[in-house]
Design an enzyme around this catalytic site. Structure first.
Site, PDB file in Angstrom:
ATOM      1  N   CYS A 192      14.952 107.188 108.839  1.00 18.96           N
ATOM      2  CA  CYS A 192      13.892 107.745 108.001  1.00 18.96           C
ATOM      3  C   CYS A 192      14.537 108.244 106.711  1.00 18.96           C
ATOM      4  CB  CYS A 192      13.138 108.862 108.729  1.00 18.96           C
ATOM      5  SG  CYS A 192      14.207 110.216 109.274  1.00 18.96           S
ATOM      6  N   THR A 193      13.765 108.878 105.858  1.00 20.11           N
ATOM      7  CA  THR A 193      14.247 109.218 104.514  1.00 20.11           C
ATOM      8  C   THR A 193      15.525 110.055 104.529  1.00 20.11           C
ATOM      9  OG1 THR A 193      11.950 109.202 103.755  1.00 20.11           O
ATOM     10  CG2 THR A 193      13.583 110.187 102.284  1.00 20.11           C
TER      11      THR A 193
END
Length: 297
Positions: A192-193
């Site tokens: 994820c980010t």
């Protein structure tokens, strides 16, 4: 100590999270709100009994002061801050709130944390360890996107599995649908980010029978800082501020396409219908046309 002109003139964005038991989230919320206001920082901070998750922007000096003073809280002593270009102007205001979860998967009772972080989460891999795993295990390795499907439209790891989810609340139902049972005995790299969503997602996956689950230290951001566009990441990274997206080099691939005309683009725009405001990929020409909407409203 004198403050340098650079620290006062330049601005930065700080991204951070820490999973640790918090006995009184409201007290931490009030302290953080006062601290940010005193330093002129804007952004969004969520606090729960499981920890803290924040993104703030301001002058370089203010960000340095914020990081130093936040680490003075015993549970946050070893917290890592990611620095990014930007500033207070990238956020409309300061928001500091107490929530049941600092990442909303809809399973606050399932998540367990101690002073070392999430209990039972996926194995952490540094960016170079991710590449080594792929070198050793080849196509057996599955990259599993832990973000909303929309974010993956403009950037993702090569050959990644992108779940059909609109929000993190959709993940549990998606994991339990049976669609991904074929992955349960494979090495799965969740990403994820910045890493926070996968701290929780990887634990939820392991609780549901996925045997070999990994997560990337620092998420896509840290991997991109290490390898730019010469590794396994492709495209742009969606970010939750006025920038909307960022690239790790000028060589970033353009993976997104305008929903109206099909032209290459990596920029999301709000639907022109004021009652909808769905984010859609549009090229600049189509975005300027008030007749263009998301097509769903």
């Amino acid at each position: 100590m004198a403050v340098s002109a650079t620290d006062l003139k330049e601005s930065r964005i700080l991204l951070y999270y820490c999973f640790t038991p918090i006995a009184d989230p409201t007290a931490i919320m009030l302290w953080q709100k006062q601290l940010c206001e005193s330093l002129g920082l804007t952004g969004r901070i969520l606090i729960s009994e499981h920890g803290i998750n924040g993104t703030v922007g301001g002058s370089l000096h203010a960000c340095k002061q914020y990081a130093r003073r936040t680490r003075e809280y015993p549970g946050f002593k070893g917290m890592e801050f990611k620095w990014s270009q930007g500033g207070a102007e990238d956020f409309p205001r300061l928001s500091v709130k107490v929530r049941d979860e600092i990442v909303s998967f809809g399973a606050p009772g399932e998540l367990k944390v101690d002073e070392n972080g999430v209990i039972g989460g996926g194995t952490h891999l540094k960016p170079e360890e991710v590449n080594k795993l792929v070198e050793e295990r080849g196509d057996d390795v599955v990259f599993f996107d832990g973000r909303n499907a929309m974010e993956a439209e403009i950037g993702r790891f090569k050959n990644a599995v992108v779940p059909d989810v609109e929000t993190t609340h959709d993940f549990i139902k998606e994991l339990e649908s049976g669609k991904y049972d074929w992955m349960k005995d494979k090495p799965v790299v969740s990403y994820c980010t910045g890493g926070i969503r996968c701290e929780v997602l990887s634990a939820l996956m392991k609780n549901r029978g996925f045997e070999e689950v990994y997560q990337i230290d620092g998420g896509i951001v840290r991997y991109g800082e290490k390898y730019g566009d010469k590794g396994l990441w492709e495209g742009s990274l969606y970010v939750f501020d006025k920038r909307m997206h960022m690239e790790f080099s000028e060589e970033a691939k353009q993976l997104g396409f305008c929903k109206n005309c099909g032209a290459a683009t990596n920029t999301f725009h709000n639907c022109e219908n004021s009652e909808c405001r769905e984010q859609i990929l549009l090229c600049e020409d189509c975005a300027a046309d008030p007749a263009v909407t998301c097509g769903e409203c």
